[in-house]
Design an enzyme around this catalytic site. Structure first.
Site, PDB file in Angstrom:
ATOM      1  N   GLU A   1       0.833  -1.197   0.000  1.00  0.00           N
ATOM      2  CA  GLU A   1       0.000   0.000   0.000  1.00  0.00           C
ATOM      3  C   GLU A   1       0.868   1.246   0.000  1.00  0.00           C
ATOM      4  OE1 GLU A   1      -3.587   0.340   2.584  1.00  0.00           O
ATOM      5  OE2 GLU A   1      -2.502   2.054   3.453  1.00  0.00           O
TER       6      GLU A   1
ATOM      7  N   THR B   1      -3.930   4.892  -1.265  1.00  0.00           N
ATOM      8  CA  THR B   1      -4.947   5.321  -0.309  1.00  0.00           C
ATOM      9  C   THR B   1      -5.696   6.565  -0.768  1.00  0.00           C
ATOM     10  OG1 THR B   1      -3.367   6.665   0.941  1.00  0.00           O
ATOM     11  CG2 THR B   1      -3.608   4.370   1.608  1.00  0.00           C
TER      12      THR B   1
ATOM     13  N   HIS C   1      -8.110   2.985  -3.678  1.00  0.00           N
ATOM     14  CA  HIS C   1      -9.001   3.095  -2.525  1.00  0.00           C
ATOM     15  C   HIS C   1     -10.162   4.023  -2.882  1.00  0.00           C
ATOM     16  CE1 HIS C   1      -6.229   1.715   0.966  1.00  0.00           C
ATOM     17  NE2 HIS C   1      -5.840   1.163  -0.161  1.00  0.00           N
TER      18      HIS C   1
ATOM     19  N   GLY D   1     -14.573   4.701   5.165  1.00  0.00           N
ATOM     20  CA  GLY D   1     -13.790   5.925   5.242  1.00  0.00           C
ATOM     21  C   GLY D   1     -14.010   6.682   6.537  1.00  0.00           C
TER      22      GLY D   1
ATOM     23  N   ALA E   1     -19.546   0.532   3.682  1.00  0.00           N
ATOM     24  CA  ALA E   1     -18.726  -0.167   2.693  1.00  0.00           C
ATOM     25  C   ALA E   1     -19.497  -1.275   1.989  1.00  0.00           C
ATOM     26  CB  ALA E   1     -17.480  -0.740   3.372  1.00  0.00           C
TER      27      ALA E   1
ATOM     28  N   GLN F   1      -6.874  -4.552   9.332  1.00  0.00           N
ATOM     29  CA  GLN F   1      -6.159  -3.465   9.987  1.00  0.00           C
ATOM     30  C   GLN F   1      -4.892  -4.058  10.601  1.00  0.00           C
ATOM     31  OE1 GLN F   1      -4.902  -0.506  10.428  1.00  0.00           O
ATOM     32  NE2 GLN F   1      -6.991   0.316  10.492  1.00  0.00           N
TER      33      GLN F   1
END
Length: 314
Positions: free
Chosen positions: A33, A64, A93, A124, A143, A194
């Protein structure tokens, strides 16, 4: 209760008998990422990182999207350039914040037109730090709804977020798993977690996901810690437990950036090694646009440059 397979037992035995990283097969999929650059110097750093990691042949790299869509244009430009100028598959993203469904659909259509086939679909965060999420008027409410909307547009590959230690906005772990399941029911391809610092946190979550009837890939998100204070702040916002031993390891290293890098690589590589011993064969690295840490960890895990492998085979 998790049943340990014979290959996992064999891998655990070998890990104990051999040097921790000796002769790993490199039989894993990695992804990276990045975040869109704000300045010319940051852009140089980003593209240096992209070019350094490209030979490892990641299955995708993601870019991102700032809180409230604050980096919308820069994200699009970065993703489009990666797709256009490199051999990498770029994933963009996309969040539900501060935009109507029509506006988000338009962005997704632009990505499809640019050859981007992979979206990381996220609820978000609001532009104001700490503000509670509120759906935009006429926007996607979460989402799961965003995933469904994207699937109506095109057959995107879609990655979504998962929280091994529970999303801070969820009432409990069961509600969090229900939300994850809705994302997959609506067409998500995989989940990326995460960051976390305990392999047990991931394995417990993997068992809970399976028990909830979710049969999909849950890719661990790996965050090498180069700045302990920053990671501690991020962890507080996303509900990640920061163990006391991590604080002790970084204590006194404020003026020793090179030492922090070495320790960061060691901690992240050990976490990956333990996950690998438990059967994990996919890793997603939060690079913070720094390539060397992710490259070193991948090297320890047996991942080698694809060009070098082809030359050796010839």
């Amino acid at each position: 209760m998790t049943t340990i397979s014979v290959p996992q037992l064999e891998e655990a035995r070998r890990a104990l008998e051999a040097p921790l990283y000796a002769d790993l097969a490199g039989d894993m999929a990695v992804s990276f990422e990045f975040f869109p650059p704000k300045t010319e110097k940051m852009e140089e750093q980003l593209w240096g990182a992209v070019r350094t990691l490209e030979p490892l042949g990641p299955r995708f790299v993601s870019v991102t999207y700032g809180a409230g869509g604050s980096t919308r244009e820069r994200t699009h430009a970065t993703v489009a350039r990666i797709q256009r100028e490199t051999s990498l598959a770029a994933a963009a993203h996309l969040t539900c914040v501060e935009a109507t469904r029509g506006e988000i659909d338009e962005i997704a259509q632009e990505y499809w037109a640019a050859g981007v086939r992979h979206i990381v679909a996220l609820r978000g965060d609001m532009p104001t730090t700490g503000a509670a999420f509120a759906p935009h008027v006429g926007g996607y409410e979460n989402a799961a709804a965003l995933v469904a909307g994207l699937k109506r547009l095109h057959p995107f590959e879609i990655s979504v977020a998962a929280y091994p230690e529970c999303h801070p906005d969820s009432s409990d772990a069961a509600a969090d798993l229900d939300n994850l399941k809705r994302k997959f029911d609506n067409g998500a391809t995989r989940a990326i977690t995460q960051f976390f610092f305990s392999p047990e946190a991931y394995f417990r979550f993997r068992d809970q996901v399976a028990a909830a009837g979710i049969d999909a890939e849950i890719v661990p998100g790996i965050m090498p810690v180069t700045n302990f204070a920053s990671v501690k702040r991020m962890a507080a916002m996303c509900g990640t437990d920061v163990p006391a031993w991590l604080a002790r390891l970084f204590d006194g290293l404020e003026d020793h950036p090179d030492a922090r890098q070495l320790i960061a690589a060691t901690i992240a590589a050990e976490l990956c090694r333990r996950l690998y011993a438990g059967g994990v064969r996919g890793f997603h690295f939060y690079t913070l646009n720094r390539a060397e840490l992710a490259f070193a960890i991948c090297h320890l895990l047996g991942v080698r440059a694809k060009v070098a492998q082809q030359v050796a085979a010839a």
